[in-house]
Structures are given as C-alpha cells and as structure tokens.
Scaffold this motif. Structure first.
Motif, PDB file in Angstrom:
ATOM      1  N   GLY A   1       0.780  -1.226   0.000  1.00 53.13           N
ATOM      2  CA  GLY A   1       0.000   0.000   0.000  1.00 53.13           C
ATOM      3  C   GLY A   1       0.808   1.270   0.000  1.00 53.13           C
ATOM      4  O   GLY A   1       0.244   2.347   0.175  1.00 53.13           O
ATOM      5  N   ARG A   2       2.113   1.195  -0.226  1.00 50.07           N
ATOM      6  CA  ARG A   2       2.940   2.404  -0.226  1.00 50.07           C
ATOM      7  C   ARG A   2       2.717   3.132  -1.539  1.00 50.07           C
ATOM      8  O   ARG A   2       2.902   2.591  -2.613  1.00 50.07           O
ATOM      9  CB  ARG A   2       4.415   2.035  -0.052  1.00 50.07           C
ATOM     10  CG  ARG A   2       5.333   3.214   0.268  1.00 50.07           C
ATOM     11  CD  ARG A   2       6.672   2.695   0.769  1.00 50.07           C
ATOM     12  NE  ARG A   2       7.555   3.774   1.206  1.00 50.07           N
ATOM     13  CZ  ARG A   2       8.536   4.266   0.488  1.00 50.07           C
ATOM     14  NH1 ARG A   2       8.776   3.788  -0.730  1.00 50.07           N
ATOM     15  NH2 ARG A   2       9.303   5.242   0.951  1.00 50.07           N
ATOM     16  N   GLN A   3       2.305   4.377  -1.428  1.00 49.79           N
ATOM     17  CA  GLN A   3       1.996   5.193  -2.595  1.00 49.79           C
ATOM     18  C   GLN A   3       2.877   6.428  -2.597  1.00 49.79           C
ATOM     19  O   GLN A   3       3.541   6.743  -1.605  1.00 49.79           O
ATOM     20  CB  GLN A   3       0.516   5.589  -2.562  1.00 49.79           C
ATOM     21  CG  GLN A   3      -0.434   4.397  -2.523  1.00 49.79           C
ATOM     22  CD  GLN A   3      -1.878   4.803  -2.446  1.00 49.79           C
ATOM     23  OE1 GLN A   3      -2.341   5.625  -3.224  1.00 49.79           O
ATOM     24  NE2 GLN A   3      -2.617   4.231  -1.502  1.00 49.79           N
TER      25      GLN A   3
ATOM     26  N   HIS B   1       6.121   9.842   0.042  1.00 46.26           N
ATOM     27  CA  HIS B   1       5.479   8.540   0.145  1.00 46.26           C
ATOM     28  C   HIS B   1       4.540   8.469   1.346  1.00 46.26           C
ATOM     29  O   HIS B   1       4.706   9.205   2.332  1.00 46.26           O
ATOM     30  CB  HIS B   1       6.535   7.437   0.247  1.00 46.26           C
ATOM     31  CG  HIS B   1       7.417   7.344  -0.952  1.00 46.26           C
ATOM     32  ND1 HIS B   1       8.631   7.999  -1.027  1.00 46.26           N
ATOM     33  CD2 HIS B   1       7.260   6.689  -2.133  1.00 46.26           C
ATOM     34  CE1 HIS B   1       9.187   7.752  -2.208  1.00 46.26           C
ATOM     35  NE2 HIS B   1       8.377   6.965  -2.890  1.00 46.26           N
ATOM     36  N   TYR B   2       3.588   7.537   1.269  1.00 47.33           N
ATOM     37  CA  TYR B   2       2.642   7.325   2.358  1.00 47.33           C
ATOM     38  C   TYR B   2       2.007   5.951   2.188  1.00 47.33           C
ATOM     39  O   TYR B   2       2.005   5.365   1.096  1.00 47.33           O
ATOM     40  CB  TYR B   2       1.566   8.414   2.363  1.00 47.33           C
ATOM     41  CG  TYR B   2       0.745   8.520   1.093  1.00 47.33           C
ATOM     42  CD1 TYR B   2      -0.521   7.948   0.987  1.00 47.33           C
ATOM     43  CD2 TYR B   2       1.250   9.189  -0.028  1.00 47.33           C
ATOM     44  CE1 TYR B   2      -1.260   8.037  -0.178  1.00 47.33           C
ATOM     45  CE2 TYR B   2       0.513   9.281  -1.205  1.00 47.33           C
ATOM     46  CZ  TYR B   2      -0.735   8.706  -1.271  1.00 47.33           C
ATOM     47  OH  TYR B   2      -1.465   8.790  -2.431  1.00 47.33           O
ATOM     48  N   VAL B   3       1.476   5.424   3.282  1.00 47.55           N
ATOM     49  CA  VAL B   3       0.812   4.126   3.284  1.00 47.55           C
ATOM     50  C   VAL B   3      -0.614   4.320   3.775  1.00 47.55           C
ATOM     51  O   VAL B   3      -0.853   5.025   4.758  1.00 47.55           O
ATOM     52  CB  VAL B   3       1.557   3.124   4.189  1.00 47.55           C
ATOM     53  CG1 VAL B   3       0.735   1.855   4.404  1.00 47.55           C
ATOM     54  CG2 VAL B   3       2.920   2.783   3.592  1.00 47.55           C
TER      55      VAL B   3
ATOM     56  N   ARG C   1      -4.295   2.518   4.979  1.00 48.00           N
ATOM     57  CA  ARG C   1      -4.973   1.338   5.505  1.00 48.00           C
ATOM     58  C   ARG C   1      -6.482   1.614   5.584  1.00 48.00           C
ATOM     59  O   ARG C   1      -6.907   2.537   6.287  1.00 48.00           O
ATOM     60  CB  ARG C   1      -4.449   0.984   6.892  1.00 48.00           C
ATOM     61  CG  ARG C   1      -2.955   0.694   6.928  1.00 48.00           C
ATOM     62  CD  ARG C   1      -2.629  -0.550   6.123  1.00 48.00           C
ATOM     63  NE  ARG C   1      -1.218  -0.891   6.226  1.00 48.00           N
ATOM     64  CZ  ARG C   1      -0.487  -1.317   5.219  1.00 48.00           C
ATOM     65  NH1 ARG C   1      -1.009  -1.393   4.002  1.00 48.00           N
ATOM     66  NH2 ARG C   1       0.775  -1.642   5.384  1.00 48.00           N
TER      67      ARG C   1
ATOM     68  N   ALA D   1       6.950   4.617   7.707  1.00 44.33           N
ATOM     69  CA  ALA D   1       5.561   4.202   7.858  1.00 44.33           C
ATOM     70  C   ALA D   1       5.449   2.852   8.554  1.00 44.33           C
ATOM     71  O   ALA D   1       4.585   2.662   9.423  1.00 44.33           O
ATOM     72  CB  ALA D   1       4.886   4.156   6.486  1.00 44.33           C
TER      73      ALA D   1
ATOM     74  N   GLU E   1       3.447   2.099  12.026  1.00 42.09           N
ATOM     75  CA  GLU E   1       2.358   1.131  12.059  1.00 42.09           C
ATOM     76  C   GLU E   1       2.596   0.096  13.156  1.00 42.09           C
ATOM     77  O   GLU E   1       1.683  -0.239  13.932  1.00 42.09           O
ATOM     78  CB  GLU E   1       2.238   0.458  10.696  1.00 42.09           C
ATOM     79  CG  GLU E   1       1.039  -0.456  10.566  1.00 42.09           C
ATOM     80  CD  GLU E   1       0.792  -0.902   9.131  1.00 42.09           C
ATOM     81  OE1 GLU E   1      -0.381  -1.051   8.763  1.00 42.09           O
ATOM     82  OE2 GLU E   1       1.786  -1.102   8.388  1.00 42.09           O
TER      83      GLU E   1
ATOM     84  N   THR F   1      -3.374   0.589  12.813  1.00 36.06           N
ATOM     85  CA  THR F   1      -4.064  -0.121  11.746  1.00 36.06           C
ATOM     86  C   THR F   1      -5.141  -1.039  12.311  1.00 36.06           C
ATOM     87  O   THR F   1      -6.286  -1.041  11.847  1.00 36.06           O
ATOM     88  CB  THR F   1      -3.070  -0.927  10.903  1.00 36.06           C
ATOM     89  OG1 THR F   1      -2.187  -0.025  10.221  1.00 36.06           O
ATOM     90  CG2 THR F   1      -3.781  -1.789   9.864  1.00 36.06           C
TER      91      THR F   1
ATOM     92  N   ASN G   1      13.605   5.588   1.819  1.00 33.28           N
ATOM     93  CA  ASN G   1      12.593   5.045   2.724  1.00 33.28           C
ATOM     94  C   ASN G   1      13.136   4.601   4.075  1.00 33.28           C
ATOM     95  O   ASN G   1      12.543   3.755   4.744  1.00 33.28           O
ATOM     96  CB  ASN G   1      11.867   3.870   2.058  1.00 33.28           C
ATOM     97  CG  ASN G   1      12.815   2.772   1.606  1.00 33.28           C
ATOM     98  OD1 ASN G   1      14.019   2.884   1.777  1.00 33.28           O
ATOM     99  ND2 ASN G   1      12.275   1.717   1.033  1.00 33.28           N
TER     100      ASN G   1
END
Length: 296
Positions: A18-20, A30-32, A34, A59, A63, A69, A90
């Motif tokens: 889910g890392r975008q 970047h961000y993740v 959920r 991230a 988490e 999450t 990262n």
C-alpha cells in the motif's frame, strides 16, 4: 449513487504494502494507506487519522509501534502513515517540525505543504469525512503534529502529539484545534521538565531548549480560548490534566509517570528503543479523543 475509485494495493494488510507516492514541489513523497473493512460502501464517509513516525522512522515503524491499523480496522476509520524525508528514499526519515529534526529541519523541507497536498489527494481518492481529519505522531512526528495543528487548523479537527514538546516561539494558530498531549515521566529524549534534548539522537535537534511538557497545554488552551487554570487528577501512574474550553475545542494532557521515550501501550520501534509503559494505551486514548471531536 456515488462511485469511488481505489488505488491498487491501498487496502493490503502487509506493512510494506500500500505504499503510494505523491510529487510535491518537485519532490516525490510517500505514504501508506490502511482501509477498514467495508470502506467501499457507496456514500459512506469515514474519519481519517494521519500517524506520523518519529525521527529516523518510517511508515512501517509507525504502524508497528502504534497499532493504529488494527484500531482502524475495528473502529471503522482510515489510517494513513505519511513518511518524512532524508538521504535515503525510505529509511531514517525525519520531519521539519521547526527545531527538529535532522535533514528535514536543516533543509527547510515544506512538510506542511506535503501534508496539505496529501490530505487533498486522500479526500479525492477515498471516502473521507472532511469534518473528521486528525493527526497524531510520536517524538519528531508529535512535534510535526503540533505544527500541523498550528498551520493546518483549517483542515484538522484535532491533534494528539505523543512524547513531543514545544519551544516557545510558536505562532498562535489561525484556527482552534482540539489537542491531546501524552508525555512520559521517564523520557530522557524529550524531558517532561523541558531543557536540552537527550537520548541517542540529541544532535538531530538545533539545540533550542524545549519548554516543559505542561507548556503544550497552556499553548493550546490560550489558542482555543480555554480557561487558564486546568483541573488535574491522578490515577496510579497517569496524571490527567483538562482545561475548561468552548465546545469542540478541548485541551487535555496525560503524563504517564512510568513511560520513557516510547508510545504508551505500544511496541518499541526497534531493539534499541525504550520499552513502552503498559499503564496506558495511547492509541485507545487518542482514538477516543478524536472520535469525540469532529470539526465544529
């Protein structure tokens, strides 16, 4: 009927999934994301919690450390873990919170601009309730949550900095924002009595002494038009301080006497991290506070 679109991989369960990415001012960030079960229901709008990692984190560490999450899955809100910046893409990432930390501070990275752009993208991509946007974070991430509260108060309903601090030169926010602060009585990195930073990463700051933890409450109480004198009660190792505030502008502080530089009730971010107190679950406390404070 409202039809939502969903970026591929956004709801994956793996911490690495889910890392975008989002390009802001020419820099890839970047961000993740959920999503909770059932988040694709047409027309439904959900709360959004931004969880900011500490200095040197990312991230995945945020988490793991906070357990947000799992909380979002149970309670039905979206959790997003934005990432700071650094020499590596990262790893060992920091936020420009003003006087801390690392390269983000030294380079004057516009992290407020990144988070504002990220919120806009998340609102466009997901079923976000814009009256229920929240930010929390640990240490450097908590300091960044303070900064977001001051500079993005037009978007955020509440903030919850954990083991963080203020420095005394912060400008008054343009908008009221409810605030919950959680600090540790055994914190050597961000001492609750204030002063010079300690711990393994003291050189990541700009050497500006921090104010005592109680100054956070006074700052937000003044910003929100609250009474100047708070009420304090102690239950075991947890001291709770509350200000009398106008509706929707609450200010609260928790001092966990047996907590070091860690997320109370969470998991240490690494084998070298301080062991968190089990006297309080910060994630439960923060979500209860956020849930009770939508934007007026």
């Amino acid at each position: 009927m409202l039809v939502m679109t969903w970026p591929a991989g956004a709801a994956t369960a793996s911490p690495a999934g889910g890392r975008q990415s989002l390009v802001v001012q020419g820099q890839q960030r970047h961000y993740v994301v959920r999503l909770p079960p059932g988040a694709r229901a047409p027309g439904e709008r959900l709360p959004l919690v931004l969880v900011l990692h500490g200095g040197g984190g990312d991230a995945a560490i945020a988490e793991k450390t906070t357990g947000f999450t799992a909380k979002g899955q149970r309670e039905g809100f979206i959790v997003v873990y934005p990432e700071g910046s650094g020499r590596l893409a990262n790893h060992l990432l920091t936020w420009n919170a003003g006087h801390c930390c690392g390269l983000a501070m030294q380079r004057g990275v516009d992290d407020v601009g990144f988070i504002r752009a990220l919120i806009d993208k998340l609102v466009a991509d997901y079923p976000v309730d814009e009256r229920r946007l929240y930010a929390t974070g640990m240490s450097n991430g908590g300091m960044m949550a303070h900064r977001l509260g001051r500079e993005l108060g037009d978007r955020l309903a509440a903030i919850a900095p954990v083991v963080a601090t203020l420095f005394g030169d912060e400008k008054k926010p343009g908008h009221p924002v409810s605030a919950l602060m959680i600090n540790g009585g055994l914190d050597a990195s961000v001492p609750p009595e204030g002063g010079r930073p300690g711990g393994r990463f003291a050189d990541a700051w700009d050497d500006t002494p921090a104010l005592p933890a109680t100054a956070q409450g006074r700052f937000w109480a003044a910003a929100n038009g609250c009474a100047a004198t708070p009420e304090t009660r102690t239950q075991g190792p947890v001291q709770r301080t509350s200000y009398r505030c106008p509706a929707g502008r609450d200010v609260q502080m928790l001092l966990v006497a047996d907590n070091p530089h860690a997320w109370p009730g969470g998991v240490a971010g690494s084998r070298l991290g301080d062991p968190p107190s089990v006297s309080l679950d910060a994630t439960d406390e923060i979500w209860a506070f956020f849930k009770a404070h939508p934007k007026p």
